[in-house]
Design a protein around this motif. Structure first.
Motif, PDB file in Angstrom:
ATOM      1  N   GLN A  87      14.952   8.291  -0.674  1.00 58.25           N
ATOM      2  CA  GLN A  87      14.266   8.718   0.543  1.00 58.25           C
ATOM      3  C   GLN A  87      13.648   7.519   1.271  1.00 58.25           C
ATOM      4  O   GLN A  87      13.732   7.416   2.495  1.00 58.25           O
ATOM      5  N   SER A  88      13.058   6.597   0.530  1.00 54.37           N
ATOM      6  CA  SER A  88      12.485   5.396   1.145  1.00 54.37           C
ATOM      7  C   SER A  88      13.560   4.556   1.806  1.00 54.37           C
ATOM      8  O   SER A  88      13.376   4.047   2.920  1.00 54.37           O
ATOM      9  N   LEU A  89      14.697   4.418   1.141  1.00 54.25           N
ATOM     10  CA  LEU A  89      15.786   3.629   1.691  1.00 54.25           C
ATOM     11  C   LEU A  89      16.357   4.276   2.948  1.00 54.25           C
ATOM     12  O   LEU A  89      16.633   3.594   3.938  1.00 54.25           O
ATOM     13  N   GLN A  90      16.520   5.595   2.932  1.00 54.76           N
ATOM     14  CA  GLN A  90      17.018   6.297   4.119  1.00 54.76           C
ATOM     15  C   GLN A  90      16.043   6.159   5.287  1.00 54.76           C
ATOM     16  O   GLN A  90      16.455   6.001   6.442  1.00 54.76           O
ATOM     17  N   THR A  91      14.752   6.204   5.007  1.00 56.12           N
ATOM     18  CA  THR A  91      13.748   6.026   6.048  1.00 56.12           C
ATOM     19  C   THR A  91      13.821   4.616   6.630  1.00 56.12           C
ATOM     20  O   THR A  91      13.765   4.428   7.852  1.00 56.12           O
ATOM     21  N   ALA A  92      13.972   3.627   5.761  1.00 59.64           N
ATOM     22  CA  ALA A  92      14.072   2.240   6.221  1.00 59.64           C
ATOM     23  C   ALA A  92      15.327   2.034   7.065  1.00 59.64           C
ATOM     24  O   ALA A  92      15.290   1.354   8.095  1.00 59.64           O
ATOM     25  N   ILE A  93      16.435   2.640   6.675  1.00 58.93           N
ATOM     26  CA  ILE A  93      17.678   2.511   7.436  1.00 58.93           C
ATOM     27  C   ILE A  93      17.545   3.189   8.794  1.00 58.93           C
ATOM     28  O   ILE A  93      17.976   2.645   9.817  1.00 58.93           O
ATOM     29  N   ALA A  94      16.934   4.372   8.822  1.00 64.30           N
ATOM     30  CA  ALA A  94      16.737   5.072  10.096  1.00 64.30           C
ATOM     31  C   ALA A  94      15.830   4.272  11.021  1.00 64.30           C
ATOM     32  O   ALA A  94      16.083   4.177  12.230  1.00 64.30           O
ATOM     33  N   LEU A  95      14.779   3.672  10.477  1.00 63.19           N
ATOM     34  CA  LEU A  95      13.870   2.854  11.270  1.00 63.19           C
ATOM     35  C   LEU A  95      14.592   1.623  11.814  1.00 63.19           C
ATOM     36  O   LEU A  95      14.444   1.270  12.984  1.00 63.19           O
ATOM     37  N   ARG A  96      15.389   0.992  10.970  1.00 63.69           N
ATOM     38  CA  ARG A  96      16.172  -0.163  11.422  1.00 63.69           C
ATOM     39  C   ARG A  96      17.110   0.213  12.565  1.00 63.69           C
ATOM     40  O   ARG A  96      17.212  -0.483  13.572  1.00 63.69           O
ATOM     41  N   LEU A 146       5.041  -2.469   9.705  1.00 60.20           N
ATOM     42  CA  LEU A 146       6.423  -2.637   9.263  1.00 60.20           C
ATOM     43  C   LEU A 146       6.482  -3.393   7.943  1.00 60.20           C
ATOM     44  O   LEU A 146       7.288  -3.071   7.069  1.00 60.20           O
ATOM     45  N   GLY A 147       5.645  -4.393   7.791  1.00 56.58           N
ATOM     46  CA  GLY A 147       5.598  -5.146   6.537  1.00 56.58           C
ATOM     47  C   GLY A 147       5.182  -4.278   5.369  1.00 56.58           C
ATOM     48  O   GLY A 147       5.768  -4.358   4.279  1.00 56.58           O
ATOM     49  N   ASP A 148       4.177  -3.445   5.583  1.00 57.74           N
ATOM     50  CA  ASP A 148       3.731  -2.532   4.534  1.00 57.74           C
ATOM     51  C   ASP A 148       4.827  -1.539   4.164  1.00 57.74           C
ATOM     52  O   ASP A 148       5.024  -1.222   2.985  1.00 57.74           O
ATOM     53  N   MET A 149       5.539  -1.053   5.165  1.00 60.87           N
ATOM     54  CA  MET A 149       6.621  -0.103   4.888  1.00 60.87           C
ATOM     55  C   MET A 149       7.753  -0.781   4.115  1.00 60.87           C
ATOM     56  O   MET A 149       8.325  -0.187   3.199  1.00 60.87           O
ATOM     57  N   ALA A 150       8.072  -2.024   4.460  1.00 60.69           N
ATOM     58  CA  ALA A 150       9.113  -2.759   3.735  1.00 60.69           C
ATOM     59  C   ALA A 150       8.684  -3.003   2.288  1.00 60.69           C
ATOM     60  O   ALA A 150       9.479  -2.813   1.359  1.00 60.69           O
ATOM     61  N   ASN A 151       7.438  -3.386   2.095  1.00 60.32           N
ATOM     62  CA  ASN A 151       6.928  -3.584   0.731  1.00 60.32           C
ATOM     63  C   ASN A 151       6.947  -2.293  -0.062  1.00 60.32           C
ATOM     64  O   ASN A 151       7.287  -2.289  -1.247  1.00 60.32           O
ATOM     65  N   SER A 152       6.576  -1.197   0.561  1.00 64.89           N
ATOM     66  CA  SER A 152       6.576   0.095  -0.110  1.00 64.89           C
ATOM     67  C   SER A 152       7.992   0.511  -0.512  1.00 64.89           C
ATOM     68  O   SER A 152       8.205   1.032  -1.604  1.00 64.89           O
ATOM     69  N   THR A 153       8.953   0.256   0.369  1.00 66.18           N
ATOM     70  CA  THR A 153      10.343   0.584   0.065  1.00 66.18           C
ATOM     71  C   THR A 153      10.844  -0.239  -1.113  1.00 66.18           C
ATOM     72  O   THR A 153      11.466   0.300  -2.036  1.00 66.18           O
ATOM     73  N   THR A 197       0.850  -1.182   0.000  1.00 63.47           N
ATOM     74  CA  THR A 197       0.000   0.000   0.000  1.00 63.47           C
ATOM     75  C   THR A 197       0.879   1.223   0.000  1.00 63.47           C
ATOM     76  O   THR A 197       2.074   1.136   0.245  1.00 63.47           O
ATOM     77  N   GLY A 198       0.309   2.390  -0.239  1.00 68.73           N
ATOM     78  CA  GLY A 198       1.071   3.627  -0.213  1.00 68.73           C
ATOM     79  C   GLY A 198       1.367   4.074   1.201  1.00 68.73           C
ATOM     80  O   GLY A 198       0.743   3.645   2.155  1.00 68.73           O
ATOM     81  N   LEU A 199       2.351   4.936   1.335  1.00 65.64           N
ATOM     82  CA  LEU A 199       2.735   5.422   2.654  1.00 65.64           C
ATOM     83  C   LEU A 199       1.617   6.206   3.316  1.00 65.64           C
ATOM     84  O   LEU A 199       1.468   6.170   4.528  1.00 65.64           O
ATOM     85  N   ASP A 200       0.809   6.907   2.507  1.00 64.03           N
ATOM     86  CA  ASP A 200      -0.294   7.667   3.088  1.00 64.03           C
ATOM     87  C   ASP A 200      -1.294   6.742   3.776  1.00 64.03           C
ATOM     88  O   ASP A 200      -1.770   7.037   4.870  1.00 64.03           O
ATOM     89  N   SER A 201      -1.607   5.619   3.132  1.00 64.37           N
ATOM     90  CA  SER A 201      -2.566   4.710   3.751  1.00 64.37           C
ATOM     91  C   SER A 201      -1.963   4.023   4.965  1.00 64.37           C
ATOM     92  O   SER A 201      -2.655   3.720   5.919  1.00 64.37           O
ATOM     93  N   ILE A 202      -0.645   3.791   4.944  1.00 66.98           N
ATOM     94  CA  ILE A 202       0.020   3.203   6.106  1.00 66.98           C
ATOM     95  C   ILE A 202      -0.078   4.162   7.281  1.00 66.98           C
ATOM     96  O   ILE A 202      -0.406   3.767   8.393  1.00 66.98           O
ATOM     97  N   ALA A 203       0.215   5.433   7.024  1.00 68.35           N
ATOM     98  CA  ALA A 203       0.153   6.424   8.094  1.00 68.35           C
ATOM     99  C   ALA A 203      -1.274   6.553   8.616  1.00 68.35           C
ATOM    100  O   ALA A 203      -1.498   6.633   9.824  1.00 68.35           O
ATOM    101  N   THR A 204      -2.251   6.545   7.718  1.00 68.13           N
ATOM    102  CA  THR A 204      -3.638   6.650   8.133  1.00 68.13           C
ATOM    103  C   THR A 204      -4.044   5.441   8.967  1.00 68.13           C
ATOM    104  O   THR A 204      -4.694   5.580  10.002  1.00 68.13           O
ATOM    105  N   ASP A 205      -3.629   4.225   8.530  1.00 61.42           N
ATOM    106  CA  ASP A 205      -3.943   3.017   9.294  1.00 61.42           C
ATOM    107  C   ASP A 205      -3.280   3.046  10.659  1.00 61.42           C
ATOM    108  O   ASP A 205      -3.874   2.665  11.654  1.00 61.42           O
ATOM    109  N   ALA A 206      -2.026   3.492  10.697  1.00 54.35           N
ATOM    110  CA  ALA A 206      -1.301   3.529  11.970  1.00 54.35           C
ATOM    111  C   ALA A 206      -1.936   4.523  12.930  1.00 54.35           C
ATOM    112  O   ALA A 206      -2.074   4.252  14.121  1.00 54.35           O
ATOM    113  N   ILE A 207      -2.360   5.672  12.403  1.00 58.41           N
ATOM    114  CA  ILE A 207      -2.990   6.679  13.256  1.00 58.41           C
ATOM    115  C   ILE A 207      -4.337   6.173  13.750  1.00 58.41           C
ATOM    116  O   ILE A 207      -4.673   6.301  14.918  1.00 58.41           O
ATOM    117  N   SER A 208      -5.104   5.543  12.857  1.00 55.96           N
ATOM    118  CA  SER A 208      -6.417   5.061  13.272  1.00 55.96           C
ATOM    119  C   SER A 208      -6.301   3.904  14.257  1.00 55.96           C
ATOM    120  O   SER A 208      -7.174   3.701  15.079  1.00 55.96           O
TER     121      SER A 208
END
Length: 112
Positions: free
Chosen positions: A88-97, A48-55, A15-26
Motif C-alpha cells: 500500500q505504501s509503495l502504491q501510494t508513492a507511485i501514485a504520488l510520483r 515528501l521526505g517524510d513520506m519517502a522515509n515512511s515508505t 515519522t508515521g503517516l498520521d503525524s505527516i497528515a497532521t503536520d500537513a493539515i496544520s
C-alpha cells in the motif's frame, strides 16, 4: 535502490503517516494575523521526505517480517500484514510520483 530512495527522503526524520497528515493539515491552516504566502508550518519538501522515509521503513519492515516468517519466528498473518502495508505504501508513492510528473508536464506545456 532502497538506499537511493532513502537518500531522497533524508530531508527530515522518519515519522508515521498520521503525524505527516497532521503536520500537513496544520501547515495549511493560517493563523490570525499571518500574511498570505508566509511560511507558517512544514514545507512541501519535508512532507515528501517524510513520506519517502515512511515508505522505505514499511518496505524494510516487510522484508524483515518475510525473513522472520521463513525462519519460523513470525506467523503467516504478521508477514501478510507487513507485506500488504508495504504494498500500500509503495502504491501510494507511485501514485504520488505519477501526479507530480503529470503536473510538471502540464506546467512545461504552459505558454509564457
Amino acid at each position: 535502490m532502497i538506499d537511493q530512495i532513502q537518500n531522497v527522503g533524508s530531508l527530515s526524520k522518519v515519522t508515521g503517516l498520521d503525524s505527516i497528515a497532521t503536520d500537513a493539515i496544520s501547515s495549511t491552516t493560517t493563523s490570525v494575523g499571518a500574511t498570505p504566502g508566509s511560511s507558517t508550518g512544514v514545507s512541501f519538501a519535508s512532507v515528501l521526505g517524510d513520506m519517502a522515509n515512511s515508505t522505505v521503513h514499511n518496505i524494510k519492515q516487510a522484508e524483515v517480517a518475510s525473513f522472520e516468517g521463513m525462519t519460523g519466528k513470525a506467523d503467516t498473518r504478521e508477514v501478510v500484514d507487513a507485506v500488504l502495508a508495504a504494498e500500500q505504501s509503495l502504491q501510494t508513492a507511485i501514485a504520488l510520483r505519477d501526479k507530480i510528473v503529470s503536473a510538471y508536464l502540464e506546467i512545461t506545456k504552459m505558454q509564457i
